[in-house]
Design an enzyme around this catalytic site. Structure first.
Site, short mmCIF file in Angstrom:
data_model
loop_
_atom_site.label_atom_id
_atom_site.label_comp_id
_atom_site.label_asym_id
_atom_site.label_seq_id
_atom_site.Cartn_x
_atom_site.Cartn_y
_atom_site.Cartn_z
N CYS A 237 -5.68 -12.31 -5.37
CA CYS A 237 -4.85 -11.14 -5.04
C CYS A 237 -5.61 -9.93 -5.57
O CYS A 237 -6.04 -9.94 -6.73
CB CYS A 237 -3.48 -11.26 -5.72
SG CYS A 237 -2.49 -9.74 -5.64
N CYS B 110 -6.17 -7.49 1.04
CA CYS B 110 -4.92 -8.04 0.54
C CYS B 110 -4.88 -9.49 1.00
O CYS B 110 -4.82 -9.76 2.21
CB CYS B 110 -3.76 -7.25 1.16
SG CYS B 110 -2.13 -7.89 0.75
N1 DGL Z 1 -2.88 -7.16 -3.33
C1 DGL Z 1 -2.18 -8.12 -2.55
C2 DGL Z 1 -3.02 -9.39 -2.37
O1 DGL Z 1 -4.24 -9.38 -2.45
C3 DGL Z 1 -0.81 -8.57 -2.94
C4 DGL Z 1 0.14 -7.72 -3.64
C5 DGL Z 1 1.55 -7.81 -3.09
O2 DGL Z 1 2.31 -8.74 -3.44
O3 DGL Z 1 1.87 -6.91 -2.32
O4 DGL Z 1 -2.46 -10.44 -2.11
#
Ligand code: DGL
Length: 230
Positions: A185, A78
């Site tokens: 993301c 993330c």
């Molecule tokens: N999947 C997360 C990232 O790589 C972000 C998603 C979220 O906003 O929770 O930043």
């Protein structure tokens, strides 16, 4: 050292939501002998619109099952949690090897021919100090476009990703002479094929390969260390 002598490990993968799932599945294909455990925080997703302090506390709590399960390595799959919480997590759990993700600014700046790149990321990632440092270090001579993607994670999480107008965005970026797009993301990894299909001349970057390499190196070092100390 041959791969056959490498230790079998428990590798944790965390994301606020479904972005980590695609990373965890890819890692399981690469590390078939290892156990890949995936944790998420569907109760609080999206993280991208939260403060750094909230992201730190939520991530710390959400990775507890991975720590309790005995993971040696935890991939914070993330960008939002990595850019806002990785130092805090390393300080809190110094015995865990954390692998964090950051938008791939350096490879993008290296690969662009036009001098224009785009970074698709959450608001919290774009506002983070780590991201500012990355841009300062690697993208001083490059124009960085940051499209507004702040609703994407929720939309993808709710299985409505077809509502995201990927082709229109790519066409607009192309008009601005952008030739490299960074998927900053992990939720957006689910859109990767649509980005690629929208314009074959555009380079689309995401970090799954780099994570695989980091884990591979760690496994080799860890196996050598364990062999030497036994
Ligand atoms: N999947 C997360 C990232 O790589 C972000 C998603 C979220 O906003 O929770 O930043």
């Amino acid at each position: 050292m041959s791969r056959a002598t490498l230790l079998v490990m428990k590798i944790g993968v965390f994301d606020s939501g479904i972005g980590g799932k695609i990373v965890a599945d890819e890692l399981q294909l690469a590390f078939t002998d290892d156990e890949i455990l995936y944790a998420h925080d569907r109760e609080h997703v999206p993280y991208g619109n939260k403060s750094p302090e909230e992201i730190q506390q939520l991530t710390l709590l959400a990775i507890t099952p991975l720590i309790n399960a005995g993971c040696t390595v935890i991939v914070i799959a993330c960008n939002t949690a990595s850019t806002n919480a990785i130092s805090f997590l390393r300080k809190t759990h110094p015995r865990i090897f954390f692998i964090g993700l950051e938008p791939m600014i350096k490879p993008a700046a290296t690969q662009t021919k036009s001098g224009v790149i785009a970074v698709c990321a959450t608001r919290a990632t774009l506002a983070s100090e780590s991201y500012a440092i990355l841009k300062e270090m690697w993208a001083k001579d490059v124009r960085v476009i940051e499209p507004d993607c702040h609703e994407w994670a929720s939309v993808i999480e709710n299985n409505r990703s077809e509502e995201i107008e990927v082709a229109a965005l790519v066409a607009d970026l192309r008009k601005k002479r952008c030739d490299v797009i960074v998927l900053g993301c992990t939720h957006y990894h689910w859109l990767k094929k649509r980005f690629q299909n929208a314009n074959q001349n555009m380079i689309i970057l995401e970090p799954t390969d780099a994570i695989r390499q980091r884990i591979d190196h760690f496994k080799q070092d860890y196996s050598s260390f364990t062999a030497a100390t036994n």
